[in-house]
Design a protein around this motif. Structure first.
Motif, PDB file in Angstrom:
ATOM      1  N   GLY A  18      32.103  -1.758  41.234  1.00 31.12           N
ATOM      2  CA  GLY A  18      31.202  -2.633  41.973  1.00 31.12           C
ATOM      3  C   GLY A  18      30.753  -2.016  43.281  1.00 31.12           C
ATOM      4  O   GLY A  18      29.584  -2.149  43.679  1.00 31.12           O
ATOM      5  N   TRP A  19      31.671  -1.339  43.965  1.00 30.08           N
ATOM      6  CA  TRP A  19      31.335  -0.687  45.240  1.00 30.08           C
ATOM      7  C   TRP A  19      30.290   0.408  45.022  1.00 30.08           C
ATOM      8  O   TRP A  19      29.300   0.484  45.752  1.00 30.08           O
ATOM      9  CB  TRP A  19      32.600  -0.097  45.851  1.00 30.08           C
ATOM     10  N   ILE A  20      30.524   1.246  44.025  1.00 32.76           N
ATOM     11  CA  ILE A  20      29.606   2.361  43.766  1.00 32.76           C
ATOM     12  C   ILE A  20      28.230   1.844  43.375  1.00 32.76           C
ATOM     13  O   ILE A  20      27.200   2.312  43.880  1.00 32.76           O
ATOM     14  CB  ILE A  20      30.171   3.272  42.660  1.00 32.76           C
ATOM     15  N   GLN A  21      28.196   0.857  42.495  1.00 30.50           N
ATOM     16  CA  GLN A  21      26.913   0.308  42.046  1.00 30.50           C
ATOM     17  C   GLN A  21      26.147  -0.311  43.204  1.00 30.50           C
ATOM     18  O   GLN A  21      24.940  -0.074  43.369  1.00 30.50           O
ATOM     19  CB  GLN A  21      27.144  -0.732  40.958  1.00 30.50           C
ATOM     20  N   GLY A  22      26.832  -1.096  44.022  1.00 27.47           N
ATOM     21  CA  GLY A  22      26.174  -1.717  45.159  1.00 27.47           C
ATOM     22  C   GLY A  22      25.730  -0.704  46.194  1.00 27.47           C
ATOM     23  O   GLY A  22      24.617  -0.809  46.748  1.00 27.47           O
ATOM     24  N   SER A  23      26.555   0.306  46.458  1.00 29.09           N
ATOM     25  CA  SER A  23      26.224   1.317  47.458  1.00 29.09           C
ATOM     26  C   SER A  23      25.033   2.159  47.028  1.00 29.09           C
ATOM     27  O   SER A  23      24.167   2.499  47.834  1.00 29.09           O
ATOM     28  CB  SER A  23      27.432   2.224  47.714  1.00 29.09           C
ATOM     29  N   LEU A  66      22.060  17.364  53.241  1.00 23.97           N
ATOM     30  CA  LEU A  66      22.869  16.181  53.549  1.00 23.97           C
ATOM     31  C   LEU A  66      23.490  15.594  52.280  1.00 23.97           C
ATOM     32  O   LEU A  66      24.646  15.165  52.284  1.00 23.97           O
ATOM     33  CB  LEU A  66      22.009  15.141  54.260  1.00 23.97           C
ATOM     34  N   THR A  67      22.722  15.586  51.209  1.00 25.88           N
ATOM     35  CA  THR A  67      23.258  15.083  49.934  1.00 25.88           C
ATOM     36  C   THR A  67      24.363  15.995  49.414  1.00 25.88           C
ATOM     37  O   THR A  67      25.408  15.519  48.926  1.00 25.88           O
ATOM     38  CB  THR A  67      22.130  14.978  48.892  1.00 25.88           C
ATOM     39  N   ALA A  68      24.149  17.316  49.505  1.00 28.62           N
ATOM     40  CA  ALA A  68      25.166  18.265  49.066  1.00 28.62           C
ATOM     41  C   ALA A  68      26.452  18.098  49.879  1.00 28.62           C
ATOM     42  O   ALA A  68      27.557  18.140  49.331  1.00 28.62           O
ATOM     43  CB  ALA A  68      24.645  19.696  49.193  1.00 28.62           C
ATOM     44  N   LEU A  69      26.300  17.868  51.194  1.00 25.83           N
ATOM     45  CA  LEU A  69      27.472  17.661  52.042  1.00 25.83           C
ATOM     46  C   LEU A  69      28.199  16.375  51.670  1.00 25.83           C
ATOM     47  O   LEU A  69      29.437  16.328  51.624  1.00 25.83           O
ATOM     48  CB  LEU A  69      27.040  17.622  53.508  1.00 25.83           C
ATOM     49  N   GLU A  70      27.430  15.332  51.368  1.00 26.19           N
ATOM     50  CA  GLU A  70      28.048  14.064  50.959  1.00 26.19           C
ATOM     51  C   GLU A  70      28.828  14.231  49.657  1.00 26.19           C
ATOM     52  O   GLU A  70      29.957  13.730  49.533  1.00 26.19           O
ATOM     53  CB  GLU A  70      26.974  12.992  50.810  1.00 26.19           C
ATOM     54  N   LEU A  71      28.257  14.922  48.718  1.00 25.59           N
ATOM     55  CA  LEU A  71      28.939  15.126  47.442  1.00 25.59           C
ATOM     56  C   LEU A  71      30.168  16.029  47.605  1.00 25.59           C
ATOM     57  O   LEU A  71      31.209  15.798  46.980  1.00 25.59           O
ATOM     58  CB  LEU A  71      27.969  15.728  46.430  1.00 25.59           C
ATOM     59  N   ALA A  72      30.032  17.067  48.450  1.00 21.12           N
ATOM     60  CA  ALA A  72      31.139  18.005  48.642  1.00 21.12           C
ATOM     61  C   ALA A  72      32.335  17.355  49.334  1.00 21.12           C
ATOM     62  O   ALA A  72      33.484  17.773  49.123  1.00 21.12           O
ATOM     63  CB  ALA A  72      30.667  19.214  49.448  1.00 21.12           C
ATOM     64  N   THR A  73      32.076  16.334  50.139  1.00 19.91           N
ATOM     65  CA  THR A  73      33.162  15.651  50.864  1.00 19.91           C
ATOM     66  C   THR A  73      33.610  14.375  50.171  1.00 19.91           C
ATOM     67  O   THR A  73      34.301  13.549  50.787  1.00 19.91           O
ATOM     68  CB  THR A  73      32.699  15.308  52.293  1.00 19.91           C
ATOM     69  N   ASN A  74      33.207  14.229  48.898  1.00 21.32           N
ATOM     70  CA  ASN A  74      33.524  13.008  48.148  1.00 21.32           C
ATOM     71  C   ASN A  74      33.068  11.770  48.924  1.00 21.32           C
ATOM     72  O   ASN A  74      33.825  10.838  49.151  1.00 21.32           O
ATOM     73  CB  ASN A  74      35.025  12.923  47.834  1.00 21.32           C
ATOM     74  N   HIS A  75      31.786  11.839  49.339  1.00 22.82           N
ATOM     75  CA  HIS A  75      31.146  10.733  50.038  1.00 22.82           C
ATOM     76  C   HIS A  75      31.834  10.457  51.381  1.00 22.82           C
ATOM     77  O   HIS A  75      32.306   9.361  51.646  1.00 22.82           O
ATOM     78  CB  HIS A  75      31.085   9.481  49.153  1.00 22.82           C
ATOM     79  N   TRP A  76      31.837  11.540  52.186  1.00 18.58           N
ATOM     80  CA  TRP A  76      32.332  11.481  53.566  1.00 18.58           C
ATOM     81  C   TRP A  76      33.812  11.086  53.637  1.00 18.58           C
ATOM     82  O   TRP A  76      34.241  10.424  54.569  1.00 18.58           O
ATOM     83  CB  TRP A  76      31.467  10.551  54.409  1.00 18.58           C
ATOM     84  N   PHE A  77      34.554  11.487  52.627  1.00 20.76           N
ATOM     85  CA  PHE A  77      36.010  11.322  52.562  1.00 20.76           C
ATOM     86  C   PHE A  77      36.477   9.871  52.396  1.00 20.76           C
ATOM     87  O   PHE A  77      37.665   9.629  52.233  1.00 20.76           O
ATOM     88  CB  PHE A  77      36.686  11.912  53.816  1.00 20.76           C
ATOM     89  N   VAL A  78      35.559   8.912  52.437  1.00 23.32           N
ATOM     90  CA  VAL A  78      35.963   7.501  52.353  1.00 23.32           C
ATOM     91  C   VAL A  78      35.183   6.727  51.298  1.00 23.32           C
ATOM     92  O   VAL A  78      35.356   5.508  51.167  1.00 23.32           O
ATOM     93  CB  VAL A  78      35.813   6.797  53.724  1.00 23.32           C
ATOM     94  N   GLY A  79      34.300   7.404  50.563  1.00 22.13           N
ATOM     95  CA  GLY A  79      33.554   6.718  49.518  1.00 22.13           C
ATOM     96  C   GLY A  79      32.319   5.992  49.989  1.00 22.13           C
ATOM     97  O   GLY A  79      31.899   5.025  49.349  1.00 22.13           O
ATOM     98  N   PHE A  80      31.721   6.443  51.091  1.00 19.82           N
ATOM     99  CA  PHE A  80      30.491   5.820  51.599  1.00 19.82           C
ATOM    100  C   PHE A  80      29.282   6.553  51.022  1.00 19.82           C
ATOM    101  O   PHE A  80      29.160   7.771  51.156  1.00 19.82           O
ATOM    102  CB  PHE A  80      30.444   5.869  53.116  1.00 19.82           C
TER     103      PHE A  80
END
Length: 236
Positions: free
Chosen positions: A51-56, A117-131
């Motif tokens: 649900g979190w992933i879909q909503g985000s 920015l997208t590559a960085l987000e993916l590489a950090t597993n969405h900024w380390f907290v799933g955002f």
């Protein structure tokens, strides 16, 4: 240096407006998205759940934040620069071509920025907290084959559309953008009236590349429209 290159360089001299302000806006939207994610987290939603992933990933913030500024940037690229460029010796045709080249450079810059920015987000597993800030559906959901054309064509379309409205203002004054906007709105409404009986079939057959065709048509029409309007525009 050719007049086209000189015009492009003239636009690029506005470094903060072209290269920095879009990043300011992007950073502010990212901050708001993070705060909203924190709000949902505190209310009981768990990062990483379905649900979190879909909503985000349905977050449309980035799609809403930049278009207004990019249209404005396109307007001022012609409305405020055209008289100065002509006094420096540029021809009207060279000015339009140089402005289009500047829009291509700006669009490429925005595409690279969003890709990084997208590559960085993916590489950090969405900024380390799933955002999810950039790995969202409107930007291709992490698929770079979609992200690159989405950002490039969207940015270029908005800049050139803004440019033709700036050219309309130079040619006809305050009436120009009003008449142009009204004409475009009428054409869109007429097209929708014609297509409405087949809306279900069109929706079923829809392909993403249709949007690319629409973007190319908008870019071409706006660029040609800017040239036609500026051919007889008075230098103010």
């Amino acid at each position: 240096m050719s007049n086209v290159a000189s015009t492009t360089k003239l636009h690029l001299n506005k470094r903060e407006m072209t290269f920095v302000v879009p990043l300011y806006i992007t950073a502010m939207v990212a901050l708001v998205s993070i705060l909203i994610s924190l709000l949902f987290w505190r209310s009981g939603s768990l990062p990483g759940t379905e649900g979190w992933i879909q909503g985000s990933q349905n977050n449309p913030g980035m799609a809403y934040a930049l278009p207004g500024f990019l249209v404005y940037l396109g307007v001022q690229s012609i409305a405020t620069t055209f008289p100065f460029a002509l006094t420096l010796g540029s021809t009207r045709r060279s000015f339009v071509a140089g402005t289009l080249a500047w829009a291509v450079v700006t669009s490429a810059y925005m595409t690279v920025a969003f890709a990084l920015l997208t590559a960085l987000e993916l590489a950090t597993n969405h900024w380390f907290v799933g955002f999810y800030i950039f790995d969202i559906h409107v930007l291709g959901a992490g698929n770079f084959a979609l992200l690159l054309p989405i950002v490039f064509l969207s940015t270029l379309s908005l800049l050139t559309i803004g440019g033709v409205f700036g050219a309309a203002w130079l040619r006809f004054g305050s009436r120009g953008p009003i008449f142009l906007g009204t004409g475009v709105a009428i054409l869109i409404i007429v097209a929708l009236i014609i297509a409405m009986p087949s809306a279900v079939e069109i929706a079923a057959a829809f392909e993403l590349w249709w949007l690319a065709i629409v973007a190319f048509a908008a870019i071409a029409a706006s660029s040609i429209g800017s040239w036609l309007l500026l051919r007889t525009a008075t230098v103010r």
